[in-house]
Scaffold this motif. Sequence first.
Motif, PDB file in Angstrom:
ATOM      1  N   PRO A   1       0.808  -1.238   0.000  1.00 42.63           N
ATOM      2  CA  PRO A   1       0.000   0.000   0.000  1.00 42.63           C
ATOM      3  C   PRO A   1       0.831   1.273   0.000  1.00 42.63           C
ATOM      4  N   ASN A   2       2.068   1.207   0.492  1.00 45.66           N
ATOM      5  CA  ASN A   2       2.907   2.396   0.566  1.00 45.66           C
ATOM      6  C   ASN A   2       3.702   2.656  -0.700  1.00 45.66           C
ATOM      7  N   VAL A   3       3.654   1.745  -1.667  1.00 43.43           N
ATOM      8  CA  VAL A   3       4.384   1.947  -2.924  1.00 43.43           C
ATOM      9  C   VAL A   3       3.452   1.998  -4.119  1.00 43.43           C
ATOM     10  N   LEU A   4       2.142   1.965  -3.899  1.00 43.54           N
ATOM     11  CA  LEU A   4       1.206   1.992  -5.017  1.00 43.54           C
ATOM     12  C   LEU A   4       1.086   3.373  -5.649  1.00 43.54           C
ATOM     13  N   THR A   5       1.332   4.424  -4.873  1.00 47.97           N
ATOM     14  CA  THR A   5       1.208   5.773  -5.425  1.00 47.97           C
ATOM     15  C   THR A   5       2.169   6.014  -6.583  1.00 47.97           C
ATOM     16  N   PRO A   6       3.471   5.761  -6.438  1.00 46.48           N
ATOM     17  CA  PRO A   6       4.356   5.936  -7.613  1.00 46.48           C
ATOM     18  C   PRO A   6       4.017   4.979  -8.738  1.00 46.48           C
ATOM     19  N   ALA A   7       3.515   3.783  -8.408  1.00 44.58           N
ATOM     20  CA  ALA A   7       3.135   2.847  -9.464  1.00 44.58           C
ATOM     21  C   ALA A   7       1.974   3.399 -10.288  1.00 44.58           C
ATOM     22  N   LEU A   8       1.031   4.084  -9.633  1.00 45.73           N
ATOM     23  CA  LEU A   8      -0.098   4.678 -10.354  1.00 45.73           C
ATOM     24  C   LEU A   8       0.367   5.787 -11.288  1.00 45.73           C
ATOM     25  N   VAL A   9       1.292   6.602 -10.815  1.00 45.86           N
ATOM     26  CA  VAL A   9       1.816   7.678 -11.660  1.00 45.86           C
ATOM     27  C   VAL A   9       2.570   7.107 -12.852  1.00 45.86           C
ATOM     28  N   VAL A  10       3.394   6.083 -12.603  1.00 44.53           N
ATOM     29  CA  VAL A  10       4.131   5.448 -13.697  1.00 44.53           C
ATOM     30  C   VAL A  10       3.164   4.838 -14.710  1.00 44.53           C
ATOM     31  N   ALA A  11       2.083   4.218 -14.223  1.00 41.99           N
ATOM     32  CA  ALA A  11       1.105   3.605 -15.131  1.00 41.99           C
ATOM     33  C   ALA A  11       0.477   4.650 -16.044  1.00 41.99           C
ATOM     34  N   THR A  12       0.185   5.826 -15.498  1.00 41.77           N
ATOM     35  CA  THR A  12      -0.418   6.881 -16.309  1.00 41.77           C
ATOM     36  C   THR A  12       0.540   7.343 -17.401  1.00 41.77           C
ATOM     37  N   LEU A  13       1.794   7.560 -17.036  1.00 38.87           N
ATOM     38  CA  LEU A  13       2.778   8.009 -18.023  1.00 38.87           C
ATOM     39  C   LEU A  13       3.136   6.893 -19.010  1.00 38.87           C
ATOM     40  N   GLU A  14       3.127   5.654 -18.543  1.00 42.07           N
ATOM     41  CA  GLU A  14       3.400   4.528 -19.430  1.00 42.07           C
ATOM     42  C   GLU A  14       2.286   4.349 -20.456  1.00 42.07           C
ATOM     43  N   LEU A  15       1.060   4.712 -20.081  1.00 40.72           N
ATOM     44  CA  LEU A  15      -0.049   4.590 -21.024  1.00 40.72           C
ATOM     45  C   LEU A  15       0.193   5.451 -22.256  1.00 40.72           C
ATOM     46  N   ALA A  16       0.682   6.667 -22.050  1.00 35.43           N
ATOM     47  CA  ALA A  16       0.971   7.544 -23.192  1.00 35.43           C
ATOM     48  C   ALA A  16       2.065   6.949 -24.071  1.00 35.43           C
ATOM     49  N   ARG A  17       3.128   6.451 -23.448  1.00 38.49           N
ATOM     50  CA  ARG A  17       4.223   5.865 -24.228  1.00 38.49           C
ATOM     51  C   ARG A  17       3.762   4.627 -24.982  1.00 38.49           C
ATOM     52  N   THR A  18       2.911   3.829 -24.351  1.00 34.83           N
ATOM     53  CA  THR A  18       2.433   2.598 -24.982  1.00 34.83           C
ATOM     54  C   THR A  18       1.516   2.903 -26.157  1.00 34.83           C
ATOM     55  N   ILE A  19       0.710   3.942 -26.042  1.00 29.40           N
ATOM     56  CA  ILE A  19      -0.157   4.337 -27.158  1.00 29.40           C
ATOM     57  C   ILE A  19       0.689   4.717 -28.372  1.00 29.40           C
ATOM     58  N   VAL A  20       1.747   5.474 -28.144  1.00 25.40           N
ATOM     59  CA  VAL A  20       2.625   5.877 -29.253  1.00 25.40           C
ATOM     60  C   VAL A  20       3.334   4.662 -29.840  1.00 25.40           C
ATOM     61  N   LEU A  21       3.785   3.752 -28.981  1.00 25.44           N
ATOM     62  CA  LEU A  21       4.484   2.562 -29.471  1.00 25.44           C
ATOM     63  C   LEU A  21       3.545   1.675 -30.277  1.00 25.44           C
ATOM     64  N   GLU A  22       2.310   1.520 -29.817  1.00 32.70           N
ATOM     65  CA  GLU A  22       1.334   0.720 -30.573  1.00 32.70           C
ATOM     66  C   GLU A  22       1.049   1.357 -31.928  1.00 32.70           C
ATOM     67  N   ALA A  23       0.936   2.687 -31.941  1.00 31.01           N
ATOM     68  CA  ALA A  23       0.708   3.376 -33.212  1.00 31.01           C
ATOM     69  C   ALA A  23       1.903   3.198 -34.148  1.00 31.01           C
ATOM     70  N   GLY A  24       3.104   3.197 -33.589  1.00 36.12           N
ATOM     71  CA  GLY A  24       4.289   2.978 -34.417  1.00 36.12           C
ATOM     72  C   GLY A  24       4.316   1.593 -35.029  1.00 36.12           C
ATOM     73  N   LEU A  25       3.968   0.586 -34.246  1.00 40.26           N
ATOM     74  CA  LEU A  25       3.916  -0.773 -34.787  1.00 40.26           C
ATOM     75  C   LEU A  25       2.839  -0.898 -35.858  1.00 40.26           C
TER      76      LEU A  25
END
Length: 285
Positions: free
Chosen positions: A197-221
């Motif tokens: 529970p004490n490390v989920l906050t940074p994981a949530l932020v990383v997930a949000t930023l990773e979503l943007a990167r993954t969308i671009v990577l999927e579009a590239g493929l």
Amino acid sequence: MKLLSFLRRQQANWLGLAGAALLVLLLALALAEPWLGLSDPTRGDLRARMLAPTISWAGLGAHPFGTDQLGRDILSRIIAGSRVTLTIAGSAVILGGIVGVLLGLVAGYFGGWSDRVLMRLVDIQLAFPLMLLALLVVAALGPSLHNLVAVLALTSWVRYARIIRAQVLSVREREFVQAALAMGAGHGRILLRHILPNVLTPALVVATLELARTIVLEAGLSFLGLGIQPPSPSWGRMLADGRTYIASAWWIITLPGLALMLTVLSVNLLGDWLRDWLDPRAERR
């Protein structure tokens, strides 16, 4: 100075809320696409090919965003493509997040050889070009929905693992963890109840930023022909199909590109706002 700081916080809040609103609107359109009464995104009509957009103050025409080289409606294809893109990117972020968080917990809590092995794997993957890795895996396994999700998850788990490991190294030394160890609590209970529970906050932020990167990577493929295959629409494939007609029919490539840009921008704004909101040190800075 206080007024300036307040205005900066309000600007960040408004930008984050604007990003969240745009993302919610896109999700709503993607989910409601079958009931919007739009044209079939896979059905072409050569008699209506390359029609210009018909948005005006007088109203919307039959094809508000125009048609492509096969006479398919651009608006319906953008909305249908958003459902495909968000499904793939969201599934990959969730799968990569689960794997990365679990490995980061193990590496940070137990240390020793498990930490060394996992971190060396992280270093190796970070040193390898992500697009090249995705191209190799998709070319070997074939372009399909499940393969795309697996490939994109494979490229994202390392960031979760590294950040969660760093958080766990700090949390495991705190008093409440040491007290649980002294009371005889098992490692599984400590990891799941006290540390996770004490490390989920940074994981949530990383997930949000990773979503943007993954969308671009999927579009590239998809742009390279290794994403979702026709006739299913995807933004990357629409960009690839429209590049030939950029001079004569700009809307074929411009409008899907704008949809991709606005989606990534909204996710990034939301991620920045979440980072500032969930991190109490950001306001002090």
